[in-house]
Design a protein around this motif. Structure first.
Motif, short mmCIF file in Angstrom:
data_model
loop_
_atom_site.label_atom_id
_atom_site.label_comp_id
_atom_site.label_asym_id
_atom_site.label_seq_id
_atom_site.Cartn_x
_atom_site.Cartn_y
_atom_site.Cartn_z
N ARG A 190 93.84 41.68 28.97
CA ARG A 190 92.56 42.29 28.04
C ARG A 190 91.58 42.84 28.49
O ARG A 190 91.36 42.76 29.95
CB ARG A 190 92.58 40.83 27.70
N ILE A 191 91.52 44.09 28.19
CA ILE A 191 90.12 45.32 28.50
C ILE A 191 89.33 44.80 28.18
O ILE A 191 88.68 44.65 26.95
CB ILE A 191 91.17 45.95 28.81
N ARG A 192 87.59 44.81 29.12
CA ARG A 192 86.74 43.95 28.39
C ARG A 192 85.68 44.97 29.05
O ARG A 192 85.98 45.43 30.35
CB ARG A 192 85.95 42.47 28.58
N THR A 193 84.85 45.77 28.06
CA THR A 193 83.44 46.06 28.68
C THR A 193 82.29 46.14 28.27
O THR A 193 81.86 45.11 27.30
CB THR A 193 83.95 48.02 28.36
N ASN A 194 81.21 46.28 29.08
CA ASN A 194 80.28 46.07 28.71
C ASN A 194 79.44 47.31 28.73
O ASN A 194 79.60 47.81 28.32
CB ASN A 194 79.20 45.13 30.13
N ALA A 195 77.87 47.05 28.00
CA ALA A 195 77.38 48.00 27.66
C ALA A 195 77.46 49.67 28.26
O ALA A 195 77.38 51.01 28.03
CB ALA A 195 75.38 47.95 27.41
N ASN A 196 78.02 49.36 29.59
CA ASN A 196 77.86 50.42 30.69
C ASN A 196 78.84 51.01 30.67
O ASN A 196 79.38 52.16 31.47
CB ASN A 196 76.77 50.99 32.02
N GLY A 197 80.47 50.39 30.30
CA GLY A 197 81.76 50.15 30.71
C GLY A 197 82.58 51.12 30.17
O GLY A 197 82.27 50.89 28.87
N SER A 198 83.79 51.94 30.46
CA SER A 198 84.10 52.46 29.69
C SER A 198 85.87 52.35 30.60
O SER A 198 85.73 52.10 31.40
CB SER A 198 84.27 54.36 29.24
N ALA A 199 87.55 52.74 30.08
CA ALA A 199 88.55 52.95 30.74
C ALA A 199 89.14 53.65 29.91
O ALA A 199 88.83 53.57 28.96
CB ALA A 199 88.35 50.93 31.21
N GLN A 200 90.03 54.22 30.79
CA GLN A 200 91.15 54.52 30.26
C GLN A 200 92.30 54.03 30.74
O GLN A 200 92.58 54.37 32.24
CB GLN A 200 91.17 56.13 30.68
N ILE A 201 93.68 54.00 30.02
CA ILE A 201 94.43 52.89 30.18
C ILE A 201 96.41 54.35 29.72
O ILE A 201 95.22 54.84 28.75
CB ILE A 201 95.03 51.74 29.91
N ALA A 202 96.08 55.32 31.41
CA ALA A 202 98.12 55.71 30.83
C ALA A 202 99.32 54.97 30.61
O ALA A 202 99.39 54.25 32.18
CB ALA A 202 97.90 56.87 32.09
N PHE A 203 99.94 54.79 29.74
CA PHE A 203 100.86 54.27 29.57
C PHE A 203 102.06 55.35 29.89
O PHE A 203 102.37 56.26 29.45
CB PHE A 203 101.39 54.05 27.93
N LYS A 204 103.50 54.74 30.66
CA LYS A 204 104.49 54.88 30.55
C LYS A 204 104.97 55.99 29.91
O LYS A 204 106.22 56.47 30.18
CB LYS A 204 105.56 54.34 31.12
N ASP A 205 104.71 55.99 28.55
CA ASP A 205 105.14 56.95 27.63
C ASP A 205 104.31 58.45 27.26
O ASP A 205 104.60 59.61 26.24
CB ASP A 205 105.63 56.48 26.28
N SER A 206 103.61 58.55 28.55
CA SER A 206 102.70 59.22 27.95
C SER A 206 101.05 59.27 27.11
O SER A 206 100.64 59.88 26.69
CB SER A 206 102.71 60.61 27.78
N SER A 207 101.34 57.82 26.61
CA SER A 207 100.18 57.65 25.46
C SER A 207 99.26 57.32 26.30
O SER A 207 99.13 56.76 27.65
CB SER A 207 100.74 56.42 24.89
N ALA A 208 97.81 57.11 25.90
CA ALA A 208 96.43 57.02 26.49
C ALA A 208 95.43 56.49 25.61
O ALA A 208 95.78 56.52 24.47
CB ALA A 208 95.61 57.74 26.95
N LEU A 209 95.45 55.39 25.95
CA LEU A 209 94.09 54.34 25.64
C LEU A 209 92.23 54.62 25.81
O LEU A 209 92.20 53.78 26.97
CB LEU A 209 94.69 52.89 25.25
N ASN A 210 91.61 54.75 25.37
CA ASN A 210 90.20 54.77 26.00
C ASN A 210 89.67 53.89 25.55
O ASN A 210 89.44 53.85 24.18
CB ASN A 210 89.54 56.10 25.68
N VAL A 211 89.25 53.60 26.11
CA VAL A 211 88.34 52.02 25.59
C VAL A 211 86.72 52.19 25.86
O VAL A 211 86.63 52.68 27.06
CB VAL A 211 88.50 50.34 26.31
N GLY A 212 86.41 51.90 25.33
CA GLY A 212 84.44 52.27 24.97
C GLY A 212 83.98 51.72 24.96
O GLY A 212 84.57 50.03 25.59
N ARG A 213 82.22 51.18 25.14
CA ARG A 213 82.01 50.96 25.84
C ARG A 213 80.95 49.23 25.03
O ARG A 213 82.28 48.87 23.89
CB ARG A 213 80.17 50.84 25.01
N ASN A 214 81.27 48.10 25.48
CA ASN A 214 81.03 46.68 24.67
C ASN A 214 81.99 46.97 23.53
O ASN A 214 82.38 46.39 22.38
CB ASN A 214 79.92 47.53 23.92
#
Length: 170
Positions: free
Chosen positions: A46-70
């Motif tokens: 489970r990936i969580r971000t707050n009002a200032n948070g963000s993250a990028q997850i790079a998967f083994k098949d070259s997919s990417a998931l960008n998770v925004g604020r809140n």
């Protein structure tokens, strides 16, 4: 102790490509941790971000998931066979925003994003999804094919920049 060992031995499905101090990951059976570049990410994390948070997850098949604020996003399932390029990916988002950039898995069976308002099928492409202040889900198509399905039916997005807005599951 057993649950901590289980979380420690879970198989990585990808890694953190970008994050800041306001993004956390919580593997199944494990404690929440601050995400850091290069850290492994596991199935059902489970990936969580707050009002200032963000993250990028790079998967083994070259997919990417960008998770925004809140945001609150869970990597429900990621299976990938590098020799055939086949696999399956399902992600859930209960609040916030994300952008999915498809890799090899999305070109085969596709990738699925589940939300309380709709299920988004991403086939060979890129899609963004975000909740607004009124609780409506906005799905923006960038490339490939996106199918947005709920109790009201299915909308297929094919043109870049087009969007559908979902007010509730029906």
């Amino acid at each position: 102790l057993a649950s901590a060992c289980g979380a420690a031995h879970a198989q990585n499905v990808g890694s953190v490509g970008a994050a800041n101090q306001d993004a956390t990951g919580e593997p199944p059976g494990g404690a929440a941790r601050n995400l850091s570049v290069g850290a492994g990410v596991v199935q059902r994390e489970r990936i969580r971000t707050n009002a200032n948070g963000s993250a990028q997850i790079a998967f083994k098949d070259s997919s990417a998931l960008n998770v925004g604020r809140n945001s609150d996003v869970t990597i429900d399932k990621f299976v990938f066979d590098p020799s055939s390029g086949a696999g399956e990916m399902t992600t859930s988002m209960t609040r916030g925003a994300l952008r999915f950039v498809g890799g090899k898995v999305s070109h085969g069976n596709g990738s699925t994003i589940r939300t309380p308002a709709a299920t988004i099928g991403v086939r060979g492409g890129v899609a963004s999804a975000a909740y607004d202040e009124q609780g409506r889900l906005h799905v923006i198509h960038h490339y490939g094919v996106d199918n947005v399905t709920n109790g009201g039916g299915t909308v297929q997005l094919l043109r870049s920049g087009f969007e559908t807005v979902v007010s509730d599951f029906n």
